[in-house]
Write a protein that holds these residues in place. Structure first.
Motif, mmCIF file in Angstrom:
data_model
loop_
_atom_site.group_PDB
_atom_site.id
_atom_site.type_symbol
_atom_site.label_atom_id
_atom_site.label_comp_id
_atom_site.label_asym_id
_atom_site.label_seq_id
_atom_site.Cartn_x
_atom_site.Cartn_y
_atom_site.Cartn_z
ATOM 1 N N ILE A 104 0.849 -1.206 0.000
ATOM 2 C CA ILE A 104 0.000 0.000 0.000
ATOM 3 C C ILE A 104 0.883 1.255 0.000
ATOM 4 N N ASP A 105 1.908 1.257 0.825
ATOM 5 C CA ASP A 105 2.787 2.433 0.873
ATOM 6 C C ASP A 105 3.617 2.595 -0.400
ATOM 7 N N ASP A 106 4.104 1.489 -0.937
ATOM 8 C CA ASP A 106 4.995 1.573 -2.104
ATOM 9 C C ASP A 106 4.236 1.790 -3.408
ATOM 10 N N LYS A 107 3.059 1.207 -3.539
ATOM 11 C CA LYS A 107 2.407 1.168 -4.848
ATOM 12 C C LYS A 107 1.130 1.985 -4.946
ATOM 13 N N ILE A 108 0.531 2.323 -3.811
ATOM 14 C CA ILE A 108 -0.760 3.017 -3.885
ATOM 15 C C ILE A 108 -0.677 4.461 -3.399
ATOM 16 N N VAL A 109 0.013 4.700 -2.321
ATOM 17 C CA VAL A 109 0.038 6.058 -1.745
ATOM 18 C C VAL A 109 0.553 7.084 -2.764
ATOM 19 N N GLY A 110 1.755 6.866 -3.265
ATOM 20 C CA GLY A 110 2.349 7.837 -4.185
ATOM 21 C C GLY A 110 1.584 7.935 -5.496
ATOM 22 N N ALA A 111 1.240 6.800 -6.060
ATOM 23 C CA ALA A 111 0.587 6.786 -7.368
ATOM 24 C C ALA A 111 -0.792 7.446 -7.315
ATOM 25 N N SER A 112 -1.564 7.183 -6.268
ATOM 26 C CA SER A 112 -2.911 7.768 -6.228
ATOM 27 C C SER A 112 -2.837 9.277 -5.946
ATOM 28 N N TRP A 113 -1.879 9.691 -5.150
ATOM 29 C CA TRP A 113 -1.654 11.132 -4.928
ATOM 30 C C TRP A 113 -1.324 11.821 -6.264
ATOM 31 N N LYS A 114 -0.385 11.222 -6.977
ATOM 32 C CA LYS A 114 0.044 11.824 -8.258
ATOM 33 C C LYS A 114 -1.037 11.714 -9.337
ATOM 34 N N SER A 115 -1.977 10.792 -9.154
ATOM 35 C CA SER A 115 -3.104 10.681 -10.102
ATOM 36 C C SER A 115 -3.962 11.942 -10.065
ATOM 37 N N VAL A 116 -3.890 12.662 -8.963
ATOM 38 C CA VAL A 116 -4.725 13.844 -8.775
ATOM 39 C C VAL A 116 -3.882 15.125 -8.766
ATOM 40 N N PHE A 117 -2.793 15.084 -8.006
ATOM 41 C CA PHE A 117 -2.059 16.323 -7.758
ATOM 42 C C PHE A 117 -0.775 16.425 -8.591
ATOM 43 N N THR A 118 -0.832 16.009 -9.837
ATOM 44 C CA THR A 118 0.301 16.174 -10.736
ATOM 45 C C THR A 118 -0.148 17.040 -11.896
ATOM 46 N N VAL A 119 0.646 18.010 -12.221
ATOM 47 C CA VAL A 119 0.263 18.936 -13.293
ATOM 48 C C VAL A 119 0.450 18.279 -14.662
ATOM 49 N N ASP A 120 1.580 17.611 -14.848
ATOM 50 C CA ASP A 120 1.883 17.014 -16.148
ATOM 51 C C ASP A 120 0.886 15.899 -16.482
ATOM 52 N N GLU A 121 0.200 16.053 -17.597
ATOM 53 C CA GLU A 121 -0.920 15.173 -17.934
ATOM 54 C C GLU A 121 -0.474 13.723 -18.187
ATOM 55 N N LYS A 122 0.663 13.583 -18.858
ATOM 56 C CA LYS A 122 1.177 12.250 -19.178
ATOM 57 C C LYS A 122 1.574 11.508 -17.898
ATOM 58 N N GLU A 123 2.238 12.238 -17.030
ATOM 59 C CA GLU A 123 2.650 11.705 -15.736
ATOM 60 C C GLU A 123 1.422 11.312 -14.911
ATOM 61 N N ARG A 124 0.411 12.160 -14.986
ATOM 62 C CA ARG A 124 -0.827 11.925 -14.250
ATOM 63 C C ARG A 124 -1.501 10.628 -14.731
ATOM 64 N N GLU A 125 -1.592 10.494 -16.047
ATOM 65 C CA GLU A 125 -2.232 9.294 -16.616
ATOM 66 C C GLU A 125 -1.468 8.022 -16.265
ATOM 67 N N LYS A 126 -0.159 8.120 -16.276
ATOM 68 C CA LYS A 126 0.685 6.964 -15.906
ATOM 69 C C LYS A 126 0.376 6.543 -14.459
ATOM 70 N N ASN A 127 0.207 7.528 -13.600
ATOM 71 C CA ASN A 127 -0.077 7.224 -12.191
ATOM 72 C C ASN A 127 -1.486 6.685 -11.982
ATOM 73 N N VAL A 128 -2.441 7.149 -12.785
ATOM 74 C CA VAL A 128 -3.792 6.585 -12.717
ATOM 75 C C VAL A 128 -3.733 5.100 -13.069
ATOM 76 N N GLU A 129 -3.033 4.803 -14.138
ATOM 77 C CA GLU A 129 -2.889 3.391 -14.555
ATOM 78 C C GLU A 129 -2.248 2.546 -13.463
ATOM 79 N N GLU A 130 -1.178 3.073 -12.886
ATOM 80 C CA GLU A 130 -0.479 2.324 -11.834
ATOM 81 C C GLU A 130 -1.364 2.136 -10.600
ATOM 82 N N SER A 131 -2.144 3.165 -10.275
ATOM 83 C CA SER A 131 -3.050 3.052 -9.121
ATOM 84 C C SER A 131 -4.091 1.968 -9.363
#
Lengths: 225, 225
Positions: A104-131
């Motif tokens: 949960i800490d390694d794979k969900i916390v960071g990715a789900s945060w970045k799914s919302v609070f990342t400005v770069d759209e490509k980076e954001r989409e990558k994190n949504v997928e990972e979440s």
């Protein structure tokens, strides 16, 4: 051991799911604790001295000995006060609990945060997928159990407060469909059980001020695009 | 519990410091173990089935039950076979061991790898800085102790095999001064104690083939700049 005779202090901020993890563990054990609210924009000397490595909350101080990192603290609490065990006693079940809480800490916390609070759209989409991929692993693992450890909630569930409480706020802020009952029916059902558990419910902060805080953060990030 | 009657298997590759962690723990406990060498370019069905989340080594299989993540495995081994304890018994000392071993994984493993094997120069420099800062925290923490837990080596030292054995190879490959006796005298002295400890020495793979492997990796990355 009389809990009230112990010198037990928690440095935290209201609304942090990582601080909530410690508060849930303490509540479960029936430990009275002094809560010192930190101002993260102007951290206290006690916080900087107690957690010089990360300078983050939560920090748990027991008889003047500080401990940092929420899952490390929860294990410490479980090993110090033996009533209402948080981790199971069987070594294999314990390794299961450590594996999935770390996941949960390694794979969900960071990715789900970045799914919302990342400005770069490509980076954001990558994190949504990972979440989504990471949440699917948890969905598969949960199967038809009420909690990750079985009928009573334990270590993985405590780690999972981030998923059950914080992700729904984040995704609503952004109008994002990340963790829904359609996508993850078992995990969603588990999340409802968890946030409505009397011990957890008692500890979770009010949702509205947090929602307003993260909405404002999201909007200021969106405006800076 | 007669170790030889147990069904104990380790999926690994020679040269991985994470696999070495498990091998050191097993050696310390006197557990005989079947070692299955994985080909990471063509992973076995057993590995994929046993660690579907990360698909990585080490995986430890005890009586058909698989466990992944090296530090989770080492704690499992310590809790299953009680002789020669790896973690201390005192809860505060245990939390210390968990904090610093997590610190090594979170702050040193990735940063020191990227200090050498990253093509982007700016990214590389950032990681060198982060590695030096993290190593300084360990230097300060070690003080004048022989090992992190005291006179006998334990959990943090086992996690630290990455620092004592792998970083010196990486930095020599790149002609980089990351972890040296001048910069970190206490930590360097500790690293020599560790790699020369009979249990660790017996487990560590020969240095030369690893050096050649990483040298070749480094040169192919440098050529692609």
């Amino acid at each position: 051991m009389a809990a009230t005779q112990e010198d037990v202090t928690l440095l935290g901020v209201v609304g942090s799911p990582f601080v909530c993890r410690v508060q849930i563990a303490l509540k479960l054990k029936g430990i009275e604790c002094k809560f010192l609210e930190e101002n993260l924009a102007n951290k206290s000397d006690l916080l900087l001295k107690s957690n010089p490595v990360y300078k983050k909350v939560p920090v748990f101080i027991h008889n003047e000995k500080p401990i940092a990192e929420s899952l490390v603290i929860v294990e410490y609490i479980d090993e110090t006060w033996k009533n209402n065990p948080i981790l199971p006693s069987d070594p294999y079940q314990r390794s299961f609990a450590r594996f999935w809480s770390k996941f949960i800490d390694d794979k969900i916390v960071g990715a789900s945060w970045k799914s919302v609070f990342t400005v770069d759209e490509k980076e954001r989409e990558k994190n949504v997928e990972e979440s989504l991929e990471a949440l699917q692993f948890l969905e598969n693992e949960l199967q038809d159990k009420r909690f990750f450890g079985g009928d009573e909630f334990g270590f993985v569930d405590i780690a999972g407060v981030f998923i059950a409480f914080s992700i729904p706020i984040f995704q609503e802020v952004a109008g994002l469909q990340l963790f829904t009952s359609e996508k993850f029916p078992k995990l969603f059902k588990w999340s409802q059980e968890l946030i409505n558990h009397p011990v957890v419910k008692d500890v979770l902060p009010p949702r509205e001020p947090l929602f307003a805080f993260f909405k404002s953060l999201y909007e200021s990030l969106s405006a800076s695009k």
